[in-house]
Design a protein around this motif. Structure first.
Motif, mmCIF file in Angstrom:
data_model
loop_
_atom_site.group_PDB
_atom_site.id
_atom_site.type_symbol
_atom_site.label_atom_id
_atom_site.label_comp_id
_atom_site.label_asym_id
_atom_site.label_seq_id
_atom_site.Cartn_x
_atom_site.Cartn_y
_atom_site.Cartn_z
ATOM 1 N N ARG A 119 38.725 46.431 41.263
ATOM 2 C CA ARG A 119 38.491 44.997 41.438
ATOM 3 C C ARG A 119 38.308 44.303 40.094
ATOM 4 O O ARG A 119 38.809 43.185 39.880
ATOM 5 N N ALA A 120 37.594 44.959 39.196
ATOM 6 C CA ALA A 120 37.394 44.381 37.863
ATOM 7 C C ALA A 120 38.725 44.247 37.129
ATOM 8 O O ALA A 120 38.999 43.231 36.480
ATOM 9 N N ALA A 121 39.575 45.268 37.257
ATOM 10 C CA ALA A 121 40.897 45.221 36.623
ATOM 11 C C ALA A 121 41.728 44.093 37.208
ATOM 12 O O ALA A 121 42.398 43.343 36.481
ATOM 13 N N GLU A 122 41.667 43.944 38.548
ATOM 14 C CA GLU A 122 42.441 42.896 39.211
ATOM 15 C C GLU A 122 41.987 41.511 38.766
ATOM 16 O O GLU A 122 42.815 40.607 38.556
ATOM 17 N N GLN A 123 40.703 41.322 38.584
ATOM 18 C CA GLN A 123 40.189 40.029 38.122
ATOM 19 C C GLN A 123 40.688 39.705 36.718
ATOM 20 O O GLN A 123 41.048 38.565 36.414
ATOM 21 N N GLU A 124 40.715 40.705 35.852
ATOM 22 C CA GLU A 124 41.206 40.500 34.489
ATOM 23 C C GLU A 124 42.693 40.117 34.484
ATOM 24 O O GLU A 124 43.159 39.350 33.647
ATOM 25 N N MET A 125 43.440 40.680 35.431
ATOM 26 C CA MET A 125 44.879 40.391 35.502
ATOM 27 C C MET A 125 45.179 38.932 35.819
ATOM 28 O O MET A 125 46.238 38.413 35.444
ATOM 29 N N ARG A 126 44.267 38.257 36.505
ATOM 30 C CA ARG A 126 44.548 36.893 36.945
ATOM 31 C C ARG A 126 44.738 35.920 35.781
ATOM 32 O O ARG A 126 45.315 34.851 35.942
ATOM 33 N N ALA A 127 44.278 36.303 34.612
ATOM 34 C CA ALA A 127 44.509 35.465 33.432
ATOM 35 C C ALA A 127 45.935 35.641 32.908
ATOM 36 O O ALA A 127 46.382 34.866 32.057
ATOM 37 N N VAL A 128 46.639 36.659 33.415
ATOM 38 C CA VAL A 128 47.968 36.994 32.901
ATOM 39 C C VAL A 128 49.067 36.657 33.908
ATOM 40 O O VAL A 128 50.110 36.108 33.558
ATOM 41 N N PHE A 129 48.850 37.007 35.176
ATOM 42 C CA PHE A 129 49.860 36.726 36.208
ATOM 43 C C PHE A 129 49.172 36.597 37.561
ATOM 44 O O PHE A 129 48.108 37.182 37.781
ATOM 45 N N PRO A 130 49.751 35.831 38.478
ATOM 46 C CA PRO A 130 49.135 35.638 39.794
ATOM 47 C C PRO A 130 49.306 36.860 40.685
ATOM 48 O O PRO A 130 50.160 37.717 40.435
ATOM 49 N N ALA A 131 48.511 36.935 41.719
ATOM 50 C CA ALA A 131 48.656 38.008 42.708
ATOM 51 C C ALA A 131 50.028 37.895 43.366
ATOM 52 O O ALA A 131 50.529 36.793 43.607
ATOM 53 N N THR A 132 50.634 39.031 43.654
ATOM 54 C CA THR A 132 51.905 39.010 44.381
ATOM 55 C C THR A 132 51.623 38.735 45.862
ATOM 56 O O THR A 132 50.580 39.130 46.382
ATOM 57 N N PRO A 133 52.526 38.062 46.545
ATOM 58 C CA PRO A 133 52.254 37.687 47.936
ATOM 59 C C PRO A 133 52.295 38.867 48.906
ATOM 60 O O PRO A 133 53.023 39.842 48.698
ATOM 61 N N LEU A 134 51.483 38.761 49.933
ATOM 62 C CA LEU A 134 51.546 39.663 51.090
ATOM 63 C C LEU A 134 52.128 38.832 52.212
ATOM 64 O O LEU A 134 51.505 37.872 52.668
ATOM 65 N N MET A 135 53.331 39.177 52.676
ATOM 66 C CA MET A 135 54.067 38.317 53.592
ATOM 67 C C MET A 135 54.356 39.034 54.908
ATOM 68 O O MET A 135 54.896 40.138 54.908
#
Length: 411
Positions: A11-27
């Motif tokens: 979760r911590a890694a995922e939060q850091e990623m948000r400054a670089v690219f958005p979450a990919t969609p779940l469709m």
């Protein structure tokens, strides 16, 4: 909500990623949901900035080394190289990417595009083992940090951010997750995040069964030579660290799909949904047919792991899909060398049969010549009538459609 030390790190890694690219969609996919009587969701990693999930692991591994390290090295001919290049440019560090000399120009250019001036590409070796050896030797000599495509705890943790997003987007843990497996970075990360809270299916190409063989032997084993067609999952030996996280999975949770079969989903998703998937990215979706009884009424997530598809490959993909579906076959036919023989043969073809290939060499002093012929039709059962008419007319033939050795040379 999943709560373990690993889950919190992911979760911590995922939060850091948000400054670089958005979450990919779940469709949610209506087409697949209706077909299988389930809630089928696609985790669209093909929509990441580099069209695969690989930048996640690269980001997490690199952020933990910076600012103490400014040289990163990897060996890859595909998605990992592009993920590393993207992150080198983001962090402003120097990257050296080793690729085989045989790497398609399109992949080299994309890696250069993502890395810009931060990345240097070195083409070494015809085969990946030589490329890898050269990369590791250079890395040690230059005191760089080697970025493994999968066998690294920080990379595994980064790939687990896919699961973090799934949980947040679905607002719960899915009943069933279907994952492609190559070296095991994605699959071990997702399983380590969700633990025993859902059911898993791990999908490998028939020509590179690294997880399946490792489960049989109780340890990673080299399954060379491998079929490299499903390049995003064609790994000869699963990682030591990734297998440590997967060694307790049941053998029957691993599916092996033929390379030709995977092509049917690539074609279907392109034609029906307008979604471009690479072979590895299509595996989880194709596996649903084998899971129909298990997933009925369930919430299922298929990870579409990547969409780096070179359209120069499309004719081969279509060819493989047609052969697997049974609507295209190849024969070597013994043709009498007499006037009217060809016309006699052509009259055997049905209204839906089409000649896709025809090569005939008339040989002197022989009563018969050999014909390589490819025939396309609309339904597999049409070949029953066609072959019956050939037999009735006395033609001698050999079906070479599934002869891989011959196919490499003549199809």
């Amino acid at each position: 909500m999943t709560s373990t030390a690993f889950a919190e790190a992911a979760r911590a890694a995922e939060q850091e990623m948000r400054a670089v690219f958005p979450a990919t969609p779940l469709m949610r996919n209506d087409h697949l949901s209706e077909r299988f009587g389930a809630e089928v969701w696609l985790k669209r990693e093909d929509l990441s900035p580099v069209r695969s999930y690989k930048l996640r692991g690269a980001f997490n591994a690199m952020r933990k080394q910076i600012p103490g390290q400014d040289l990163f090295v990897c060996a890859s001919a595909g998605n990992h190289a592009q993920g590393v290049a993207f992150m080198c440019r983001h962090f402003g560090v120097h990257g050296v990417v080793f690729m085989p000399v045989t790497t398609p120009q399109q992949k080299i250019l994309k890696t250069k595009m993502f890395g810009g001036e931060q990345v240097e590409i070195r083409l070494v070796g015809d085969y990946f083992d030589k490329t890898l050896s050269a990369a590791q030797a250079f890395c040690e000599e230059a005191a760089g940090h080697f970025l493994s495509p999968f066998d690294d705890e920080d990379v595994i943790e980064g790939q687990a951010s896919v699961a973090v997003e799934i949980e947040a987007q679905l607002r719960r843990t899915p009943d069933h997750i279907v994952l492609p497996v190559g070296g095991g970075g994605l699959s071990s990360g997702v399983r380590s995040f969700f633990g025993e809270n859902c059911r898993y299916t791990f999908v490998e190409p028939t020509g590179a069964q690294s997880l399946g063989k490792a489960l049989e032997d109780g340890a990673p084993v080299d399954v060379s030579p491998i079929n490299s067609f499903v390049d995003g999952a064609a790994v000869a030996k699963i990682g030591e660290r990734t297998f440590a996280r997967l060694k307790s999975v049941a053998a029957d949770s691993v599916l092996h799909l033929s390379e030709d079969r995977i092509c049917t989903t690539i074609v279907e998703m392109l034609n029906v949904e307008g979604i471009v998937l690479e072979p590895a990215g299509a595996m989880a979706i194709e596996a649903l047919s084998d899971l129909a009884d298990q997933i009925k009424g369930k919430t299922v997530v298929c990870v579409a792991s990547g969409g780096n598809f070179d359209f120069e490959r499309l004719p081969e993909v279509k060819e493989r899909a047609q052969r697997y579906s049974g609507v295209k076959k190849y024969f070597i036919l013994r043709m009498p060398q007499r006037p009217g023989a060809l016309k006699e043969f052509l009259n055997i073809l049905g209204p839906d049969d089409d000649i896709a290939r025809f090569e005939y060499l008339k040989k002197s002093a022989r009563n018969f010549g050999s014909v390589l012929i490819g025939i396309e039709t609309t339904r597999p059962e049409n070949f029953q009538r066609f072959l019956g008419e050939l037999d009735k007319a006395g033609f001698t033939y050999t079906d070479i459609t599934n002869d891989e050795t011959l196919a490499q040379f003549v199809i």
